[in-house]
Scaffold this motif. Structure first.
Motif, mmCIF file in Angstrom:
data_model
loop_
_atom_site.group_PDB
_atom_site.id
_atom_site.type_symbol
_atom_site.label_atom_id
_atom_site.label_comp_id
_atom_site.label_asym_id
_atom_site.label_seq_id
_atom_site.Cartn_x
_atom_site.Cartn_y
_atom_site.Cartn_z
ATOM 1 N N ARG A 143 0.826 -1.225 0.000
ATOM 2 C CA ARG A 143 0.000 0.000 0.000
ATOM 3 C C ARG A 143 0.852 1.263 0.000
ATOM 4 O O ARG A 143 0.469 2.268 -0.584
ATOM 5 C CB ARG A 143 -0.950 -0.005 1.186
ATOM 6 N N GLN A 147 0.211 3.924 -2.930
ATOM 7 C CA GLN A 147 -0.173 5.284 -2.539
ATOM 8 C C GLN A 147 1.093 6.004 -2.086
ATOM 9 O O GLN A 147 1.312 6.225 -0.886
ATOM 10 C CB GLN A 147 -1.217 5.232 -1.431
ATOM 11 N N LYS A 149 2.262 8.879 -1.755
ATOM 12 C CA LYS A 149 2.278 10.045 -0.865
ATOM 13 C C LYS A 149 2.447 9.614 0.588
ATOM 14 O O LYS A 149 2.938 10.379 1.405
ATOM 15 C CB LYS A 149 1.018 10.885 -1.044
ATOM 16 N N ARG A 150 2.092 8.374 0.886
ATOM 17 C CA ARG A 150 2.311 7.847 2.248
ATOM 18 C C ARG A 150 3.805 7.804 2.580
ATOM 19 O O ARG A 150 4.188 7.908 3.724
ATOM 20 C CB ARG A 150 1.725 6.454 2.387
#
Length: 157
Positions: A143, A147, A149-150
């Motif tokens: 994940r 994603q 930006k995490r």
């Protein structure tokens, strides 16, 4: 490709993601359905390879239904240097490595981004010390990449 722009101006461009299998993607040789689904999603975005000694002998069977994932099963006598050789061949700075075991250490020393999975099977202290990020599960690791930006919150200086 996975692209991450940090606030300090550092730009990451990852073209390859290399996973260990046992203890990283799988527990006791078996992968969760959620991990299969997330792996397929990741493989649709970038090159995904699983390099394993396949302790339980189930990697080929467990990954058969995951499109786009390259599997490399190491011979029993091979150590982590083969994993590192592949990472170097693909371009270490453009490669994310995800693992937990002693035989993952050589690739952790050279890769652009190193994620340690600290799951039910534990993690070696060398991989833990070399990691940029430590997560609780393979799903958490994938994940982060789906994603990106995490990654900023963890990697910013």
């Amino acid at each position: 490709m996975i692209s991450v722009q940090l606030p300090n101006g550092r730009q990451y461009e990852f073209r390859h993601v290399v996973f260990d299998y046992n203890g990283t993607l799988a527990e006791d040789g078996r992968m969760a359905d959620e991990v299969r689904q997330l792996l397929a999603e990741l493989a649709a975005k970038t090159h995904v390879a699983v390099i394993t000694a396949d302790t339980f002998g189930l990697a080929r069977q467990e990954l058969a239904a995951v499109p786009g994932v390259e599997l490399m099963v190491l011979a029993a006598e091979q150590d982590g240097t083969e994993k590192a050789r592949r990472v170097q061949e693909w371009g270490a700075e453009q490669t994310v490595v995800i693992g937990n075991g002693v035989n993952d250490q050589p690739m952790f020393f050279i890769a652009g981004l190193k994620i340690c999975v600290l799951g039910p099977e534990g993690a070696s202290s060398g991989v833990l010390a070399a990691a940029n990020i430590v997560v609780r599960s393979p799903a958490d690791a994938i994940r982060l990449l789906l994603q990106p930006k995490r990654l900023i919150a963890t990697l910013r200086t």
